[in-house]
Scaffold this motif. Sequence first.
Motif: not given
Length: 244
Positions: A55-56, A103-109, A130-131, A140-143
């Motif tokens: 997803a991410f 997108i990142i927050v949803i992937a983390f959830l 992995v996450a 995360i900041v770099a992405v």
Amino acid sequence: MLNVIKKQFKLRKEEIVLAGIIECVTFILGMIILALLVRFDDTTDTVFELGSIFAFSSTLFTIFIMIFATFGVSFNNAICMGRTRKSFVSSYTVVTLCVTCAIIVIAFLFSIIEKSLYTFLYPNHIFGYVAVNHITPMIIVAVILIEVIVPIFIGTILAKYGMKAFWILWAIWMFGCVVLPKMVGTMINNGYEHDDSVLGEIERKLVSIFGSISIAGWYAIGGAILLLMLVTTINLTRKQGVKI
């Protein structure tokens, strides 16, 4: 400025909805693939958040492509409708930043959901998350910075220079994805450490130089490149004419 950002959200509504659909579908797809691996591969004894990774990565990649492919058209339409270049670029960047963070927050959830499901579904397997274990705040900041700055920069270059820029960027992409890995693989397989030729000496020098750069150094180099892209984008959009 807030009203301009709201309008930009409305203009990119379809793109945002598509991102949400892709993230949900690829999340489910990743979990299905992992379930099939566990079911039919007896050697698989480790599970990890494959759905969240799917997803991410797939959603960010799709949005990345969509941004640089449509930026020029969006820019032309906005200027023709009376928007200033500064307001368009700033609002477009803010919306891209918000979408990327979402997108990142949803992937983390999703990764939390996967962890709970896998603990219940696969109690006899090893959990390699992995996450949770490998993605640091700096990554995360770099992405986020890459996802926001790079596609807008590419879109600006394409809008400014057209197909000439496209073919140059395509050549760079192919070199980085196809040619360079083959060169590195050949270099390793041929044992560059014991190659006394001029090419072998060059290879050892390059390995020594790049190998001596610390992780912080690579972050600094990447930050400098992103800053250069950002400054270039600002300067080009200030002078960019409208193509009707």
